[in-house]
Enzyme design. Sequence first.
Site, PDB file in Angstrom:
ATOM      1  N   GLY A  84     -11.042  -1.963   2.796  1.00 22.99           N
ATOM      2  CA  GLY A  84      -9.606  -2.032   3.809  1.00 22.99           C
ATOM      3  C   GLY A  84     -10.176  -0.478   4.853  1.00 22.99           C
ATOM      4  O   GLY A  84     -11.352   0.333   4.875  1.00 22.99           O
ATOM      5  N   ASP A  85      -8.646   0.105   5.503  1.00 23.57           N
ATOM      6  CA  ASP A  85      -9.034   0.933   6.155  1.00 23.57           C
ATOM      7  C   ASP A  85      -8.210   2.680   5.646  1.00 23.57           C
ATOM      8  O   ASP A  85      -8.714   3.411   6.132  1.00 23.57           O
ATOM      9  CB  ASP A  85      -7.881   0.424   7.481  1.00 23.57           C
ATOM     10  CG  ASP A  85      -6.490   0.221   6.966  1.00 23.57           C
ATOM     11  OD1 ASP A  85      -6.492  -0.264   5.503  1.00 23.57           O
ATOM     12  OD2 ASP A  85      -5.660   1.218   6.821  1.00 23.57           O
ATOM     13  N   THR A 118       0.671  -1.191  -0.357  1.00 26.28           N
ATOM     14  CA  THR A 118       0.229  -0.033   0.092  1.00 26.28           C
ATOM     15  C   THR A 118       0.494   1.791   0.237  1.00 26.28           C
ATOM     16  O   THR A 118       2.440   1.401   1.007  1.00 26.28           O
ATOM     17  CB  THR A 118      -1.034   0.301   1.435  1.00 26.28           C
ATOM     18  OG1 THR A 118      -1.846  -1.260   0.902  1.00 26.28           O
ATOM     19  CG2 THR A 118      -2.430   1.417   1.281  1.00 26.28           C
ATOM     20  N   ARG A 152     -15.377  -5.983  -0.523  1.00 23.03           N
ATOM     21  CA  ARG A 152     -14.616  -5.748   0.989  1.00 23.03           C
ATOM     22  C   ARG A 152     -13.804  -4.258   1.045  1.00 23.03           C
ATOM     23  O   ARG A 152     -13.130  -4.456   0.116  1.00 23.03           O
ATOM     24  CB  ARG A 152     -13.827  -6.780   1.048  1.00 23.03           C
ATOM     25  CG  ARG A 152     -11.932  -6.703   2.866  1.00 23.03           C
ATOM     26  CD  ARG A 152     -11.207  -6.049   2.099  1.00 23.03           C
ATOM     27  NE  ARG A 152     -10.443  -5.848   3.694  1.00 23.03           N
ATOM     28  CZ  ARG A 152      -9.418  -5.441   3.239  1.00 23.03           C
ATOM     29  NH1 ARG A 152      -8.725  -4.752   2.825  1.00 23.03           N
ATOM     30  NH2 ARG A 152      -8.523  -5.363   5.164  1.00 23.03           N
ATOM     31  N   GLY A 195      -5.768  -4.072   7.419  1.00 22.03           N
ATOM     32  CA  GLY A 195      -7.422  -3.175   7.301  1.00 22.03           C
ATOM     33  C   GLY A 195      -7.987  -3.479   8.500  1.00 22.03           C
ATOM     34  O   GLY A 195      -8.649  -2.173   9.201  1.00 22.03           O
ATOM     35  N   THR A 241      -0.729   1.669   6.524  1.00 24.79           N
ATOM     36  CA  THR A 241      -0.138  -0.090   5.881  1.00 24.79           C
ATOM     37  C   THR A 241      -0.070  -0.818   7.421  1.00 24.79           C
ATOM     38  O   THR A 241       0.491  -0.689   8.174  1.00 24.79           O
ATOM     39  CB  THR A 241       1.006   0.049   5.076  1.00 24.79           C
ATOM     40  OG1 THR A 241       0.721  -0.933   4.344  1.00 24.79           O
ATOM     41  CG2 THR A 241       2.057   0.836   5.582  1.00 24.79           C
ATOM     42  N   GLY A 242      -1.748  -1.567   6.799  1.00 26.35           N
ATOM     43  CA  GLY A 242      -0.986  -2.572   8.220  1.00 26.35           C
ATOM     44  C   GLY A 242      -2.921  -3.304   7.515  1.00 26.35           C
ATOM     45  O   GLY A 242      -3.009  -3.595   6.528  1.00 26.35           O
TER      46      GLY A 242
HETATM   47  N1  ASP Z   1      -3.968  -1.314   4.692  1.00 27.30           N
HETATM   48  C1  ASP Z   1      -4.866  -1.688   3.903  1.00 27.30           C
HETATM   49  C2  ASP Z   1      -5.733  -2.751   3.539  1.00 27.30           C
HETATM   50  O1  ASP Z   1      -6.093  -3.578   4.210  1.00 27.30           O
HETATM   51  C3  ASP Z   1      -3.310  -3.031   3.245  1.00 27.30           C
HETATM   52  C4  ASP Z   1      -1.861  -2.982   2.999  1.00 27.30           C
HETATM   53  O2  ASP Z   1      -2.078  -1.711   3.495  1.00 27.30           O
HETATM   54  O3  ASP Z   1      -1.100  -3.678   2.976  1.00 27.30           O
HETATM   55  O4  ASP Z   1      -6.642  -2.761   2.622  1.00 27.30           O
END
Ligand code: ASP
Length: 244
Positions: free
Chosen positions: A179-180, A149, A177, A203, A200-201
């Site tokens: 994410g965050d 991301t 779906r 979500g 990033t992480g």
């Molecule tokens: N945060 C992103 C999501 O969950 C994915 C990522 O940051 O790798 O969509």
Amino acid sequence: EQAVKAGHEILENGGNAIDAVTKSINILEDSPLFNAGKGAVLTHDGTAELDASIMVGSNRDAGAVAGVTNVKNPILLAKAVMENSPHVMLSGKGAEEFALENDVELVNPSYFLTKRRKKALEKVLQDEVTPNNSSASVDIDLSDYKFGTVGCVALDKHGNIVAGTSTGGMTNKRWGRIGDSPIIGAGTYADNETCGVSATGWGEFFIRGVVAHDIAARMKYSKENLADAAKQVIQTEIPEMGGD
Ligand code: ASP
């Protein structure tokens, strides 16, 4: 390096942080190396569904898009939502209609697809069918599955902080779906009084932890410094919930 330099050049010349953030993120979206724009990770059905958001710290203006499939640079659409609509977040078909009306570049959905991401999806699907086949899971390169991301936070010479995030989400996502990354307060937040955050992480945990806003809120109300606030949220709060 190209992305950092392009954004930095804008700031150095007295430009504004909105332009620096969008320029840097455009470069990352156009590169197949990252999980955003071209080269985004793929959904269960093998398509790219893209999310992005941007927030301005001076007035907490914000724009976001979720689940778009034919917008070349989702961060530019998020910026257009912020600047040209009365809304904060648009999704799916409606967001794409808005892109068309606002001259945001559209591409054929196949533009986003890369061999690397197709292979990653195939491996994940195969692993789903044979969960006990340990060689299948070992074969999955985590960097293909959930990393990459892109985000950018910039502070310009006028004292304005802007944060932006763009992503394809997570490999094998389904059912629309989201994410965050496109959720203001979860994956992106900016407030000149405190900080700018692009996350990033995983979500689902970042949404439940309202991560980006939590970091800013710790600075504002508990007077924690940025490093301590970020460390507490990323290394304690999220892992305690089971995320990373
Ligand atoms: N945060 C992103 C999501 O969950 C994915 C990522 O940051 O790798 O969509």
